[in-house]
Each structure stands twice: as C-alpha cells, then as structure tokens.
Design a protein around this motif. Structure first.
Motif, PDB file in Angstrom:
ATOM      1  N   TYR A 288     118.297 -24.597 -34.390  1.00  0.00           N
ATOM      2  CA  TYR A 288     119.304 -25.616 -34.074  1.00  0.00           C
ATOM      3  C   TYR A 288     118.691 -27.014 -33.983  1.00  0.00           C
ATOM      4  CZ  TYR A 288     123.566 -27.425 -31.862  1.00  0.00           C
ATOM      5  OH  TYR A 288     124.714 -28.109 -31.574  1.00  0.00           O
ATOM      6  N   LEU A 289     119.313 -27.949 -34.689  1.00  0.00           N
ATOM      7  CA  LEU A 289     118.905 -29.354 -34.729  1.00  0.00           C
ATOM      8  C   LEU A 289     117.510 -29.559 -35.328  1.00  0.00           C
ATOM      9  CD1 LEU A 289     120.252 -30.681 -31.298  1.00  0.00           C
ATOM     10  CD2 LEU A 289     121.282 -30.963 -33.558  1.00  0.00           C
ATOM     11  N   GLU A 290     117.026 -28.578 -36.065  1.00  0.00           N
ATOM     12  CA  GLU A 290     115.699 -28.684 -36.659  1.00  0.00           C
ATOM     13  C   GLU A 290     115.805 -28.858 -38.169  1.00  0.00           C
ATOM     14  OE1 GLU A 290     112.763 -29.857 -36.569  1.00  0.00           O
ATOM     15  OE2 GLU A 290     112.313 -28.689 -34.768  1.00  0.00           O
ATOM     16  N   SER A 291     114.786 -29.495 -38.727  1.00  0.00           N
ATOM     17  CA  SER A 291     114.754 -29.747 -40.170  1.00  0.00           C
ATOM     18  C   SER A 291     113.752 -28.824 -40.849  1.00  0.00           C
ATOM     19  CB  SER A 291     114.362 -31.205 -40.441  1.00  0.00           C
ATOM     20  OG  SER A 291     113.065 -31.463 -39.938  1.00  0.00           O
TER      21      SER A 291
ATOM     22  N   ARG B 159     118.255 -31.045 -42.938  1.00  0.00           N
ATOM     23  CA  ARG B 159     117.788 -32.223 -42.217  1.00  0.00           C
ATOM     24  C   ARG B 159     118.442 -32.171 -40.834  1.00  0.00           C
ATOM     25  NH1 ARG B 159     120.541 -35.814 -46.634  1.00  0.00           N
ATOM     26  NH2 ARG B 159     122.037 -34.193 -46.090  1.00  0.00           N
ATOM     27  N   ARG B 160     117.871 -32.865 -39.886  1.00  0.00           N
ATOM     28  CA  ARG B 160     118.420 -32.814 -38.537  1.00  0.00           C
ATOM     29  C   ARG B 160     119.888 -33.253 -38.508  1.00  0.00           C
ATOM     30  NH1 ARG B 160     113.791 -34.720 -34.158  1.00  0.00           N
ATOM     31  NH2 ARG B 160     112.772 -32.661 -34.022  1.00  0.00           N
ATOM     32  N   ARG B 161     120.217 -34.225 -39.326  1.00  0.00           N
ATOM     33  CA  ARG B 161     121.595 -34.718 -39.300  1.00  0.00           C
ATOM     34  C   ARG B 161     122.595 -33.708 -39.871  1.00  0.00           C
ATOM     35  NH1 ARG B 161     119.177 -38.264 -43.109  1.00  0.00           N
ATOM     36  NH2 ARG B 161     119.913 -38.038 -45.259  1.00  0.00           N
ATOM     37  N   ASP B 162     122.111 -32.706 -40.599  1.00  0.00           N
ATOM     38  CA  ASP B 162     123.008 -31.685 -41.140  1.00  0.00           C
ATOM     39  C   ASP B 162     123.645 -30.844 -40.038  1.00  0.00           C
ATOM     40  OD1 ASP B 162     122.540 -32.429 -43.786  1.00  0.00           O
ATOM     41  OD2 ASP B 162     120.809 -31.091 -43.972  1.00  0.00           O
ATOM     42  N   TRP B 163     123.027 -30.876 -38.847  1.00  0.00           N
ATOM     43  CA  TRP B 163     123.563 -30.102 -37.725  1.00  0.00           C
ATOM     44  C   TRP B 163     124.671 -30.841 -36.983  1.00  0.00           C
ATOM     45  CZ3 TRP B 163     122.190 -25.110 -36.873  1.00  0.00           C
ATOM     46  CH2 TRP B 163     121.020 -24.647 -37.489  1.00  0.00           C
TER      47      TRP B 163
ATOM     48  N   SER C 131     109.286 -23.483 -30.122  1.00  0.00           N
ATOM     49  CA  SER C 131     109.549 -24.379 -31.255  1.00  0.00           C
ATOM     50  C   SER C 131     108.315 -24.635 -32.108  1.00  0.00           C
ATOM     51  CB  SER C 131     110.070 -25.721 -30.718  1.00  0.00           C
ATOM     52  OG  SER C 131     110.117 -26.697 -31.740  1.00  0.00           O
TER      53      SER C 131
ATOM     54  N   ARG D  13     107.545 -27.380 -33.112  1.00  0.00           N
ATOM     55  CA  ARG D  13     107.064 -28.691 -32.680  1.00  0.00           C
ATOM     56  C   ARG D  13     106.419 -28.642 -31.296  1.00  0.00           C
ATOM     57  NH1 ARG D  13     109.117 -32.696 -36.106  1.00  0.00           N
ATOM     58  NH2 ARG D  13     110.888 -32.051 -37.386  1.00  0.00           N
TER      59      ARG D  13
END
Length: 231
Positions: free
Chosen positions: A11-14, A38-42, A209, A211
């Motif tokens: 979720y919210l990851e690219s 991409r993050r914005r796809d979420w 994650s 990250r």
C-alpha cells in the motif's frame, strides 16, 4: 525452468522499492517483473475505496509476462496489501467497490501456481480497510483455491507494548487483529499474516517495509527462507 514471477507492491508503495528483490529473484533464475506502480497510483484507493486501479495494473503485468515467456502460469508475490489484493485477483466473484457501476472479474487462479504473501494483513479491524478485507475473507477464506500453493510469510521482530520504540507496532497490531501485545514485523502481527491451510512461515528479525532500516522480507537472508517455495 523456474516460472516467471510478478511482484505486487504494498500500500502506497512504488515499484522502485522492490528493485533489489526483483534483481535477486532474477539472479536466482526467476524471470521477474514488478507491477509498475507509482505512489500516486494508490490515491484513488484511499479511504477504503476500491482497489480496481491496482487490479488493472496487476492484470496487465501478468498478461505481459505470460506472453513474454510463453508461459501458462506464474508465481505471484504480494507484499503487505499486495497480498490480499492478489487474493481478489485470483477470484471469480464480481468485485464491485463502493460507487462503482461495472464489476471487475479476473478469475486468475488458473494462472497462478504459487502465491506468496509477505507481511500481509489478511484481517483488519480498521474501518477504512475492512470493506475490502471482508470481501476477501468472506468470499475466499484461507488457502481457498486448491490448485494454488499459498505461502504466507510473517515477521517476528517487534513485540507491541505501550512504550517508546514500540508504540507504532502496538497501535498497528491493535488496529489489525484487535490486540497490541503480540509479535509482528512492526506493522503486521503474525496472526494476521497467516492463512488457514497455507504454508505459514515466521522469520525473526525482518522489518515490514523495503524502505525500513535493516533487513526486510526481500533482503538476501530472509529471501532464502521463502524463495524455496516458488515453482
């Protein structure tokens, strides 16, 4: 020959966060693609809205890799929310999110040999995610499709307590399974990451994650523990 493999981000990851995992799998002989999110796809999925845009990108990636390698099946790896979204993708029930008119039906389980979920919360008490997760739980409980090998990987890293350093884990576990005083990967508790009938694995010391500081599910050593289950 190892099957082609697709990674669905959390979720919210690219997709870029999974590059190391993708390369590690390729070096081990598994042709691998990450769904190019991409993050914005979420953004269209925020607030518990339908995950249809993610399902559409997953479907395109699966079809691409099947055609590219002239294969009839793949391995599918879903990290975090990517795990339960993958379970929707496998299913034949119409998925009609709130406010949607046209249902999505993928019925992709014949295409999936092995589904690996990494730190996936398969249950939740959180009101924004319950609609989607209840859809999965009610329609496809446990390791639902007998033709698919389900491998559910959890982390035993942080015990949730109400004190500095583990408050985030405590709160996240409580929102997920209803209790904070339990073990998990810092975000997903072990009991939420496993499914009845699946091959359930616990790995100590992994963070949720890609990250995160330190190691996560896709780091070289933890990868050895679950890569053996891929077809």
């Amino acid at each position: 020959m190892p099957l082609p493999t697709v990674i669905l981000p959390g979720y919210l990851e690219s997709a870029i966060a999974y590059r190391q995992l993708e390369q590690s799998l390729q070096q081990s002989g598994f042709p691998t693609l990450t769904v190019p999110l991409r993050r914005r796809d979420w953004i269209p999925t925020l607030g518990g809205r339908p995950v249809t845009p993610i399902l559409q990108q997953l479907d395109r990636t699966v079809k691409q890799i099947l055609q590219q390698y002239n294969a009839s099946q793949i391995n599918l790896i879903g990290h975090s929310a990517g795990g339960w979204i993958s379970r929707i993708y496998l299913g034949e029930k119409p998925y009609l999110g709130r406010g949607e008119v046209q249902p999505s039906i993928y019925c992709a389980h014949p295409l999936i040999n092995t589904l690996v979920t990494l730190g996936t919360p398969h249950i939740s008490q959180e009101r924004w995610t319950r609609w989607n997760l209840d859809f999965v739980k009610n329609n496809y409980p446990g390791a639902f499709y007998k033709n698919v090998r389900y491998v559910c990987v959890a982390g035993k890293t942080i015990f949730g307590v109400r004190r500095r350093g583990s408050w985030l884990a405590y709160s996240s576990y409580q929102l997920t399974c209803g209790k904070g005083n339990t073990w998990g990967d810092g975000i997903t508790p072990i009991e939420a990451a496993h499914l009845e009938g699946a091959e359930n694995i616990v790995i100590s010391g992994v963070n949720h994650s890609p990250r995160s500081r330190g190691i996560w599910y896709g780091s070289p050593e933890p990868l050895k523990a679950w890569m053996q289950y891929l077809a």
